[in-house]
Design a protein around this motif. Structure first.
Motif, PDB file in Angstrom:
ATOM      1  N   MET A   1       0.850  -1.201   0.000  1.00 54.23           N
ATOM      2  CA  MET A   1       0.000   0.000   0.000  1.00 54.23           C
ATOM      3  C   MET A   1       0.883   1.247   0.000  1.00 54.23           C
ATOM      4  O   MET A   1       1.777   1.369   0.822  1.00 54.23           O
ATOM      5  N   PRO A   2       0.667   2.158  -0.908  1.00 49.20           N
ATOM      6  CA  PRO A   2       1.469   3.380  -0.893  1.00 49.20           C
ATOM      7  C   PRO A   2       1.210   4.161   0.395  1.00 49.20           C
ATOM      8  O   PRO A   2       0.104   4.141   0.919  1.00 49.20           O
ATOM      9  N   ALA A  43      -8.779  20.623   4.365  1.00 50.80           N
ATOM     10  CA  ALA A  43      -9.758  19.861   5.132  1.00 50.80           C
ATOM     11  C   ALA A  43     -10.398  18.745   4.303  1.00 50.80           C
ATOM     12  O   ALA A  43     -10.699  17.685   4.814  1.00 50.80           O
ATOM     13  N   GLN A  44     -10.614  18.963   3.022  1.00 50.78           N
ATOM     14  CA  GLN A  44     -11.313  17.989   2.213  1.00 50.78           C
ATOM     15  C   GLN A  44     -10.396  17.260   1.244  1.00 50.78           C
ATOM     16  O   GLN A  44     -10.856  16.623   0.318  1.00 50.78           O
ATOM     17  N   ASP A  45      -9.106  17.376   1.451  1.00 53.69           N
ATOM     18  CA  ASP A  45      -8.173  16.681   0.564  1.00 53.69           C
ATOM     19  C   ASP A  45      -7.868  15.309   1.142  1.00 53.69           C
ATOM     20  O   ASP A  45      -7.220  15.201   2.175  1.00 53.69           O
ATOM     21  N   PRO A  46      -8.350  14.234   0.465  1.00 58.11           N
ATOM     22  CA  PRO A  46      -8.133  12.910   1.033  1.00 58.11           C
ATOM     23  C   PRO A  46      -6.665  12.523   1.109  1.00 58.11           C
ATOM     24  O   PRO A  46      -6.312  11.595   1.841  1.00 58.11           O
ATOM     25  N   ALA A  67      -4.292   8.682   5.795  1.00 56.70           N
ATOM     26  CA  ALA A  67      -5.475   8.002   6.343  1.00 56.70           C
ATOM     27  C   ALA A  67      -5.502   6.527   5.976  1.00 56.70           C
ATOM     28  O   ALA A  67      -6.142   5.723   6.647  1.00 56.70           O
ATOM     29  N   ARG A  68      -4.790   6.156   4.929  1.00 57.35           N
ATOM     30  CA  ARG A  68      -4.811   4.758   4.491  1.00 57.35           C
ATOM     31  C   ARG A  68      -3.928   3.854   5.339  1.00 57.35           C
ATOM     32  O   ARG A  68      -3.963   2.641   5.185  1.00 57.35           O
ATOM     33  N   THR A  70      -2.479   1.395   7.797  1.00 61.82           N
ATOM     34  CA  THR A  70      -3.018   0.384   8.708  1.00 61.82           C
ATOM     35  C   THR A  70      -2.230   0.416  10.020  1.00 61.82           C
ATOM     36  O   THR A  70      -1.137   0.996  10.095  1.00 61.82           O
ATOM     37  N   LEU A 109      -5.532  -5.279   8.419  1.00 61.45           N
ATOM     38  CA  LEU A 109      -6.860  -4.853   7.954  1.00 61.45           C
ATOM     39  C   LEU A 109      -7.499  -3.868   8.925  1.00 61.45           C
ATOM     40  O   LEU A 109      -8.683  -3.584   8.847  1.00 61.45           O
ATOM     41  N   THR A 110      -6.697  -3.363   9.858  1.00 65.68           N
ATOM     42  CA  THR A 110      -7.208  -2.388  10.827  1.00 65.68           C
ATOM     43  C   THR A 110      -6.604  -1.028  10.510  1.00 65.68           C
ATOM     44  O   THR A 110      -5.375  -0.873  10.525  1.00 65.68           O
ATOM     45  N   LEU A 111      -7.436  -0.060  10.207  1.00 65.53           N
ATOM     46  CA  LEU A 111      -6.918   1.280   9.955  1.00 65.53           C
ATOM     47  C   LEU A 111      -6.398   1.876  11.262  1.00 65.53           C
ATOM     48  O   LEU A 111      -7.041   1.753  12.306  1.00 65.53           O
ATOM     49  N   LEU A 113      -6.374   4.901  12.096  1.00 67.26           N
ATOM     50  CA  LEU A 113      -7.336   5.892  12.585  1.00 67.26           C
ATOM     51  C   LEU A 113      -8.456   5.237  13.380  1.00 67.26           C
ATOM     52  O   LEU A 113      -8.956   5.794  14.352  1.00 67.26           O
ATOM     53  N   ALA A 114      -8.851   4.037  12.949  1.00 68.59           N
ATOM     54  CA  ALA A 114      -9.946   3.348  13.641  1.00 68.59           C
ATOM     55  C   ALA A 114      -9.491   2.755  14.967  1.00 68.59           C
ATOM     56  O   ALA A 114     -10.320   2.342  15.776  1.00 68.59           O
ATOM     57  N   GLU A 116      -7.571   4.412  17.125  1.00 72.47           N
ATOM     58  CA  GLU A 116      -7.227   5.501  18.046  1.00 72.47           C
ATOM     59  C   GLU A 116      -7.987   5.331  19.366  1.00 72.47           C
ATOM     60  O   GLU A 116      -9.153   4.961  19.379  1.00 72.47           O
TER      61      GLU A 116
ATOM     62  N   PHE B   4      -8.660   8.382   0.675  1.00 73.95           N
ATOM     63  CA  PHE B   4     -10.048   8.594   1.087  1.00 73.95           C
ATOM     64  C   PHE B   4     -10.074   9.521   2.290  1.00 73.95           C
ATOM     65  O   PHE B   4      -9.086   9.646   3.020  1.00 73.95           O
ATOM     66  N   TYR B   6     -11.458  10.096   5.944  1.00 77.00           N
ATOM     67  CA  TYR B   6     -11.932   9.249   7.045  1.00 77.00           C
ATOM     68  C   TYR B   6     -12.783  10.077   7.987  1.00 77.00           C
ATOM     69  O   TYR B   6     -12.401  11.177   8.390  1.00 77.00           O
ATOM     70  N   ASP B  59     -16.653   5.599   9.470  1.00 82.23           N
ATOM     71  CA  ASP B  59     -16.400   4.602  10.514  1.00 82.23           C
ATOM     72  C   ASP B  59     -17.614   4.547  11.442  1.00 82.23           C
ATOM     73  O   ASP B  59     -17.886   5.502  12.175  1.00 82.23           O
TER      74      ASP B  59
END
Lengths: 204, 338
Positions: A1-2, A43-46, A67-68, A70, A109-111, A113-114, A116, B4, B6, B59
């Motif tokens: 994953m980049p 703010a909206q730049d992924p 954000a990508r 893991t 498979l766990t981000l 961010l998720a 935190e 993406f 989040y 999420d």
């Protein structure tokens, strides 16, 4: 994953040393980090990096990551914790198994961010100063590996397997350890190691 | 994986708004630009493979507090959509009164994945068809509508023999959904205009001429719970697969029976691993109802379940295997001690 993160690997480790010794390997990351202004991500730049604090082996680690990213990549690429291994990177092999809270999960498979706000325990968080965790010691005692690549994931998984109450029989151990693949096929010795460590772990 | 945004949904309204706004402009839902993240075991995997390409991730794990209860009340059962597979599988009352549910969950995936995956996400799990998962194959009607199907004449050993169309033969891969089908479960859905309920059997769509549309969920809708009427202590989930553990079904059967004085009062038969959707074998059920069980009856029911099956080059063995799985599962259900 980049991974476009501007976080730098922290602490000394073999990977950072080897990358540095190879000459220009770190240059692109430095250049990319300099090109981004971390104080003003759109703010909206992924693609903009995001700030996250992960609680790993009892310490808070503040990271600025894509954000990508893991949990596995955050550990390996941003914290210098390379004990958790990247095997398949698709949740199939179990080499990346860590504990989140008291649950074993596949960190690939766990981000990040998720995750935190949750306690993450890796293979690096098991031993005390001069003493291996009983499951680590049992793997040594029983020669429960050959190449060792799957071993950190096996050990993390095995600790959870015991605490879940799924190490009562060899059949149970085999069933509940099936998410950790060992291509050296050290399975009989892994089962023996789990059996050896289980009473001590359950004793607390 | 593509970049993406989040976002964490702190309440259901926020989640359905965020998902609905992005989904409205898209059809089908699986290609919506915003996707909900629960356990992530399917979504993150398919994003790494570039099969799914959302530009926003919502999420929904913060909703778990309200959406993850396991509530058997003695007569009926309600399962929150964000309950973890592992928690439901080891729940005492589920094991006692709904063994088909407990075992369908226990026999799925690995301990790690069951710790992550939620019930709602599990029923939405997407096919393991290797041509669907590998974007180097142009022709996949699920990924690229109208492009054809590489599996028809490809390696189709794992593919479906029931509910197939000339557009798609991809197998529905899950286990738990078969238990819900057998128990006539209801699914509760939360959307922008509130909640609705429908039979779980109406959630999944057979491929027909539009294999890219997999469910009847509307833009922005989320599964919030499943409910089951009654208790089903005489129920089993039998799964035949290439490995003893941690493998998808070649063929599976979810059976629930009510047997009184040796006569089958009620029979439910659902099939997995062999069909494009969680499959209810009503023809088999009709044969069983009101009868006394014997091996001949089990065989006739199994034959009926696969009467319309269509095998292809590599998967015809699933018809013979599937019949044996049904017959053996019936035998187990009749003889189990409750």
């Amino acid at each position: 994953m980049p991974d476009n993160s501007s976080s730098r690997p922290s602490g000394f480790d073999r990977r950072a040393f080897m990358a540095g010794a190879a000459g220009s390997a770190l240059v692109p990351m430095t250049a990319r980090a300099a090109a981004q202004d971390p104080r003003a991500p759109a703010a909206q730049d992924p693609s903009a990096p995001v700030d996250v604090t992960l609680h790993v082996n009892g310490k808070d680690r503040r990271l600025r990551i894509d954000a990508r990213t893991t949990v596995l990549d955050a550990l390996r690429e941003h914290m210098g914790l390379t004990g958790s291994k990247k095997g398949c990177d698709h949740g199939q092999c179990g080499a990346c198994t860590v504990l989140i809270g008291d649950r074993r999960v596949v960190s690939c498979l766990t981000l990040a961010l998720a995750a935190e706000g949750q306690e993450i325990t890796t293979i690096e968080g098991l031993a005390t100063d001069d003493r291996l965790h009983p499951m680590q010691q049992a793997f040594v005692d029983n020669d429960a590996f050959q190449c060792g690549y799957c071993t950190p994931g096996q050990i993390m998984s095995a600790i959870a397997c015991v605490k879940e109450g799924h190490a009562g029989s060899e059949a149970d151990i085999r069933e509940y350890m099936s998410g950790n693949i060992c291509r050296c096929a050290a399975y009989p010795n892994i089962v023996a190691a789990v059996k050896q460590a289980a009473p001590e772990i359950l004793k607390g | 994986m593509r970049p993406f945004l989040y976002q964490r949904a702190t309440d259901p309204d926020m989640a359905v708004q965020a998902l609905g706004a992005a989904a409205a402009a898209n059809n089908p839902l699986t290609q919506a630009t915003a996707q909900p993240l629960a356990g992530g075991t399917t979504l993150i995997d398919l994003m790494k493979l570039d099969v799914m390409r959302p530009t926003a991730i919502v999420d929904i794990n913060p909703l778990a507090q309200g959406w993850s209860a396991i509530e058997p009340d003695g007569e009926n059962l309600r399962l929150g959509a964000l309950a973890k597979m592992s928690d439901v599988a080891v729940h005492d009352e589920i094991q006692r009164n709904y063994p088909v549910i407990a075992n369908s969950l226990k026999l799925a995936a690995s301990a790690q994945l069951r710790n992550m995956a939620t019930l709602g996400g599990n029923v939405m799990q997407r096919t393991r068809c290797s041509y669907f998962r590998d974007v180097s194959y142009e022709n996949c009607n699920k990924r690229n509508p109208g492009s054809g199907c590489a599996a028809m004449d490809g390696v189709n050993r794992m593919h479906a023999v029931l509910g197939v169309s000339d557009q798609c033969i991809a197998t529905y891969p899950g286990d738990f959904a078969q238990a819900l089908i057998a128990l006539d479960a209801t699914v509760e859905i939360t959307g922008r205009s509130g909640s609705r309920s429908m039979p779980f059997a109406e959630l999944h769509k057979m491929p027909g001429s539009s294999p890219d549309i997999e469910t009847t969920l509307q833009p922005g809708e989320l599964i919030s719970a499943f409910t089951v009427s009654g208790r089903w202590p005489r129920s089993v989930y039998l799964k035949a697969r290439d490995r003893q553990s941690y493998e998808f079904a070649l063929s599976s059967a979810a059976i629930a029976l009510d047997v009184q004085d040796g006569t089958i009062r009620e029979a439910r038969v659902a099939l997995g691993g062999v069909a494009t959707v969680p499959w209810r074998a009503r023809e088999a059920e009709a044969l069983l109802k009101g009868q006394r069980f014997d091996d001949g009856l089990a065989q006739r029911a199994a034959d009926a379940a696969f009467a319309d099956a269509r095998g292809r080059r590599h998967n015809s063995f699933k018809i013979a295997l599937g019949k044996r799985v049904v017959a053996r599962a019936l035998q187990q259900a009749v003889t189990m001690e409750i």
